[in-house]
Design a protein around this motif. Structure first.
Motif, short mmCIF file in Angstrom:
data_model
loop_
_atom_site.label_atom_id
_atom_site.label_comp_id
_atom_site.label_asym_id
_atom_site.label_seq_id
_atom_site.Cartn_x
_atom_site.Cartn_y
_atom_site.Cartn_z
N SER A 1 14.43 94.60 -30.41
CA SER A 1 15.36 93.56 -30.38
C SER A 1 14.80 92.22 -30.95
O SER A 1 13.46 92.19 -31.01
N GLY A 2 15.62 91.53 -31.31
CA GLY A 2 15.13 90.10 -31.79
C GLY A 2 14.56 89.10 -30.75
O GLY A 2 14.38 89.47 -29.48
N GLY A 3 14.79 87.84 -31.13
CA GLY A 3 14.13 87.03 -30.52
C GLY A 3 13.81 85.64 -31.20
O GLY A 3 14.27 85.47 -32.01
N ARG A 4 13.15 84.96 -30.52
CA ARG A 4 12.79 83.51 -31.13
C ARG A 4 11.22 83.04 -30.73
O ARG A 4 11.04 83.27 -29.51
N ILE A 5 10.54 82.60 -31.64
CA ILE A 5 9.36 82.00 -31.53
C ILE A 5 9.41 80.51 -31.76
O ILE A 5 9.89 80.27 -32.89
N ILE A 6 8.92 79.82 -30.88
CA ILE A 6 9.00 78.27 -31.04
C ILE A 6 7.64 77.67 -31.29
O ILE A 6 6.71 77.70 -30.46
N GLY B 1 15.18 80.00 -38.97
CA GLY B 1 15.02 79.11 -37.97
C GLY B 1 15.43 77.65 -37.90
O GLY B 1 16.20 77.42 -38.95
N LYS B 2 14.96 76.45 -37.26
CA LYS B 2 15.13 75.51 -37.11
C LYS B 2 14.08 74.56 -36.57
O LYS B 2 13.06 74.82 -35.86
N GLU B 3 13.89 73.41 -37.11
CA GLU B 3 13.14 72.21 -36.75
C GLU B 3 13.78 71.60 -35.58
O GLU B 3 14.77 70.99 -35.70
N LYS C 1 17.01 71.16 -25.28
CA LYS C 1 18.16 72.14 -25.05
C LYS C 1 18.28 73.09 -26.17
O LYS C 1 18.91 74.27 -25.84
N ASP C 2 17.82 72.93 -27.43
CA ASP C 2 17.76 73.75 -28.33
C ASP C 2 17.08 75.14 -28.45
O ASP C 2 17.24 76.11 -29.10
N SER C 3 16.13 75.02 -27.49
CA SER C 3 15.15 75.89 -27.58
C SER C 3 15.82 77.65 -27.08
O SER C 3 15.37 78.48 -27.45
#
Length: 921
Positions: free
Chosen positions: A150-155, A789-791, A796-798
């Motif tokens: 599964s995907g996801g997001r790393i900040i 991704g995004k800078e 709230k965008d996390s």
């Protein structure tokens, strides 16, 4: 919900399967064959689908986010900012969203596990090595927390200044897994900082030369600073300078007065400096000139420095307590002389440093005898014994007096740790020095005595050592009763030597009289030595005990000298290692020393008995064939053991001999190393967290001969490394990237067999983490772009929805295989038993009588029958045959007379009918 096939090309196998099934049913029209063909088609289809690995895609609710926090020193004091960002982000997440927190520097650590919790950590608990920033390993660690399919997001919360690793490669792996990488810029606070970025000295100089020292300082502000230059840990220059913002280059000169490996160190000090890690740097130069010798002298050692200086050597004389504690303190000398120096005042670390200097860098070493040297000095089983050409143990060659030894060891709680372990090791070393006929007893005490080894002949050394090493720490400290027990154990034994060694780090009050106890023991020929360990011991009492007991008192600050003390005491107890009968040394045929024997050699008074090692040369020996002088090559260095002394007390007429100065000079100069002059250029580079040391032949030679190299750090630790040839005349070796001073020794054997040795030093500078850099926004932007991704600028965008939907993949191959096997068994059953048997119960149900009367009243009867008659003609006389004639005759069968059947007859008739049908099928 959807369906995904992992290997769709395998579905092409259905084509040959359908073709084979078609061939099977092409000539068979019966319904049974069609059913079998259908089952086989279904079975093969299910198996092929299973091989293609179909997966049901189940939508996953919520987002999975990993917060990756850069806690390296370049973002020092950024923890509160990061925690605040994470806290605000978590407050805005949905209840199905999950998150985790990872911190990183040189390594990555899990701070908070992945879960749907509503609160984040309020402070970081893991300890991170902030000397480096490895974003790549941090990304890989964070990605490993997310479920595999599964995907996801790393900040990433960082300033983007990576010092090791390749973060772009890590980002590419995220893209393949459909993991987005967002970034949050962590700006470095604008603080004042000053750093040394370069220190240059000539790599090779001559004695008396003015060394030109270049020091480069970078600063982000203008202010004053103090510059200090030291040479071999001795300050030689201190100056206040005005530092401007930016790059500053300062030049100093220093007249080199010392020869050998010379270490220059530059340091700066200023107010309000952010990093102290970047305030120093080293450089190394090999100063050629007159060889320099270090003479370490104990008491009654004579004065040989005047003899050596008369031959042109530079000589430094020190007492053993002033020995250097770093490797560079020894490498500035070409040879080291121990002149009647006891090993009980030299720490284990200092001995190891001397061994490194000799073995890895070719420094010479000489040990001269005396009543505090060799075995009498406590060097048994030490690094100094390893480098010498003789063993301290005389290996049973001498007739030694019978000995009874009692060791009384403090095992109280204060001895826990290194002190007790070293004491046990020391006792085990003493056991090895004893003979099997010697008597040994061992008492360990806390608040009472504990007998560890029963007093008696030493028959099983291995078992005795195991018993000693098994001692564990106990409670309080009570000395008198244990010492009294030791005296009681020895007093009635018929032995020539009886000795007690007491070791303690504490104090003990008693109403009994130690002096009376010891006086009674002296009447029984018992002596006592004491060892005071640490600052808490009762030194006054222990010194008095040794004085009353005619022994020796040792005040130990560094516990690593305990083994030397116990081995010295064990040897001293026998008092037979000293051969004190005057004798004339015997010259063994040896061309390197034969010039001294012309006309004979004078008489000596005494020497210390030792045993030569197997590869050692013995130019001079005693009448008892003990070595008086022995030498050998130990690694890169040459070492010599002279078992008599330099003072004249033992060497007798040798010290008054006209060849004595020539003997001393020759003895020392034989240990001096021979070095090449700058045969290689040394350069440094970094790669994947390692420092790459490149050696390139300075003369442009393209040889491909192998090199033997040794790298040792400033504190004497040998660094494991392998040297590889990367081009003709160019070699590389890799060491872990740890800042500091290192020494390099190179040995090469040419095609003619000649050995060439070269030594130098190099410094691995501090990490780029401490350079004055601003945030690397370009790198963060590139990493974000690689993964879609995004800078981030708002919290709230996390937890915003990811671009690719997340699914939980559920493989169904096992269910398809199970269904295929069930159909396979059905197909086998049909082919084995037929349709009739499988479905006959349906037929029987249809023909069962209702109300006791059979549903079938009579069998069907054909009304008409056609009888075929074939007539075969008889042969005529001419041999012809009549054509056969077929005649069709209609025969009218009589109408059967209906007969009333009983119920039993009807059932019997039905049974025969069913059996006939079964046989037909």
């Amino acid at each position: 919900m959807g369906l995904e096939v992992k290997f769709p090309l395998l579905l092409l196998l259905l084509i040959p399967v359908l073709y084979l099934v078609f061939l099977y049913v092409r000539k068979n029209k019966k319904r049974e064959f069609w059913l079998v063909a259908g089952l086989r088609t279904a079975i093969f289809t299910l198996l092929i689908l299973a091989l293609a690995i179909p997966q049901i895609l189940l939508p996953v609710k919520g987002e999975k986010v990993i917060f990756l926090m850069d806690r390296s020193d370049s973002v020092r004091n950024g923890d509160n900012v990061a925690l605040d960002w994470i806290e605000k982000s978590v407050k805005g997440k949905d209840k199905e969203d999950a998150f985790s927190i990872v911190t990183m520097g040189k390594d990555a650590f899990l701070e908070q596990a992945l879960g749907k919790q509503k609160l984040s950590v309020t402070e970081f608990n893991t300890k991170v090595d902030g000397s480096e920033t490895d974003i790549e390993s941090g990304i890989q660690f964070a990605a490993s927390i997310l479920p595999k399919d599964s995907g996801g997001r790393i900040i990433l919360l960082s300033d983007g200044n990576e010092t090791i690793g390749n973060s772009k490669e890590g980002a590419k792996l995220l893209k393949n897994r459909k993991i987005e990488l967002d970034s949050v810029l962590m700006e470095r606070a604008i603080q004042e900082d000053m750093s040394i970025t370069d220190l240059e000295v000539p790599p090779s100089m001559y004695k008396g030369e003015e060394a030109q020292i270049s020091l480069t300082i970078d600063s982000n502000s203008s202010k004053s600073a103090k510059v200090r230059i030291s040479v071999n840990n001795q300050d030689v220059l201190t100056e206040n300078v005005a530092v401007k913002e930016g790059k500053n280059v300062y030049r100093f000169s220093y007249k080199v007065e010392e020869t050998g490996m010379t270490v220059f160190k530059g340091e700066i000090a200023t107010d309000h400096d952010t990093f102290i890690e970047n305030n120093s740097m080293y450089s190394v130069s090999d100063v050629k000139g007159t060889p320099k010798v270090l003479v370490v002298q104990g008491k009654e050692s004579g004065q040989i420095d005047a003899i050596l200086e008369g031959t042109g050597l530079l000589v430094d004389v020190i007492v053993p307590e002033k020995l250097p504690t770093v490797l560079s303190g020894y490498l500035q000398y070409q040879s080291i002389i121990f002149n009647n120096v006891p090993g009980t005042v030299i720490t284990e670390n200092q001995m190891n440093l001397i061994e490194r200097a000799v073995k890895e860098f070719g420094t010479g070493f000489v040990m001269a005898g005396g009543d505090e040297s060799f075995g009498l000095g406590g060097y048994f089983k030490t690094p100094i014994e390893r480098l010498l050409p003789v063993d301290m143990d005389i290996k049973g060659k001498k007739e030694m007096p019978s000995l009874g030894l009692m060791i009384v060891l403090d095992r109280s709680g204060s001895m826990m740790g290194g002190k007790l372990e070293l004491a046990k090791e020391a006792a085990a070393r003493s056991v090895e020095l004893l003979r099997e006929e010697d008597t040994l007893g061992f008492i360990a005490f806390d608040d009472r005595p504990w007998v560890i080894v029963e007093t008696g002949p030493l028959k099983d050394k291995k078992k005795t050592v195991e018993e000693i090493l098994s001692i564990t720490p106990g409670g309080g400290t009570e000395i008198y009763s244990s010492l009294e027990m030791a005296y009681q154990e020895l007093e009635d034994l018929k032995l020539q030597r009886k000795h007690i060694i007491l070791l303690t780090d504490g104090q003990s009050a008693t109403s009994s009289s130690y002096e009376d106890l010891i006086a009674a023991g002296k009447e029984k020929n018992i002596t006592l030595s004491t060892v005071s360990i640490g600052s808490d011991a009762d030194r006054g009492l222990l010194e008095d005990l040794a004085l009353w007991g005619s022994g020796r008192f040792y005040d130990v600050i560094d516990a690593s000298v305990i083994p030397s003390i116990l081995s010295r005491e064990t040897v001293m107890a026998t008092r037979t290692y000293i051969e004190d009968n005057p004798f004339f040394p015997v010259m063994v045929e040896n061309p390197d020393w034969s010039f001294l024997a012309e006309g004979g050699v004078p008489q000596m008074n005494a020497y210390i008995a030792t045993t030569p090692k197997s590869r050692a040369a013995v130019p001079f020996m005693s009448e008892k064939e003990d070595p008086v002088l022995a030498e050998w090559q130990y690694g890169m260095g040459h070492t010599i053991a002279f078992t008599s002394d330099f003072s004249g007390k033992w060497s007798g007429d040798w010290a008054r001999w006209e060849k004595w100065p020539a003997f001393v000079s020759h003895l020392v100069t034989r240990t001096l190393p021979q070095y090449e002059t700058e045969p290689y250029r040394v350069s440094l580079d970094k790669n994947e967290g390692n420092t790459i040391v490149s050696l390139e032949a300075a003369n442009g030679g393209g040889h491909t001969l192998p090199l033997e190299t040794a790298v040792v750090s400033e504190n004497g630790e040998q660094i494991a490394t392998n040297t590889k040839l990367v081009a003709p005349g160019k070699y590389e070796l890799s060491i872990p990237d740890s800042s500091g001073m290192y020494f390099l020794n190179v040995k090469q054997t040419d095609q003619t067999g000649n050995v060439h040795v070269y030594q130098t030093g190099f410094t691995v500078p501090y990490s780029e983490e401490y350079l004055l850099k601003r945030a690397n926004k370009d790198l963060l932007k590139e990493l974000v772009g690689l993964t879609g991704g995004k800078e981030l600028s708002v919290e709230k965008d996390s937890f915003r929805p990811t671009a690719s939907k997340n699914y939980l993949k559920q493989p169904i191959s096992q269910w398809l295989i199970l269904l295929a096997f069930l159909l396979f068994f059905v197909e086998i059953t049909i082919r084995r038993f037929g349709m009739g048997r499988l479905f006959g119960w349906l037929i029987r149900k249809q023909v069962e009588p209702t109300g006791g009367t059979s549903r079938v009243e009579r069998l069907p009867v054909r009304e008409k029958a056609v009888v075929k008659t074939e007539t075969v003609g008889e042969a005529n006389a001419a041999g012809s045959v009549n054509t056969p004639v077929e005649s069709k005759t209609k025969v009218k069968r009589p109408k059967p007379v209906e007969k009333t059947l009983t119920a039993e007859e009807k059932e019997e008739r039905m049974r025969r009918l069913l059996e006939a049908r079964k046989r037909k099928n």
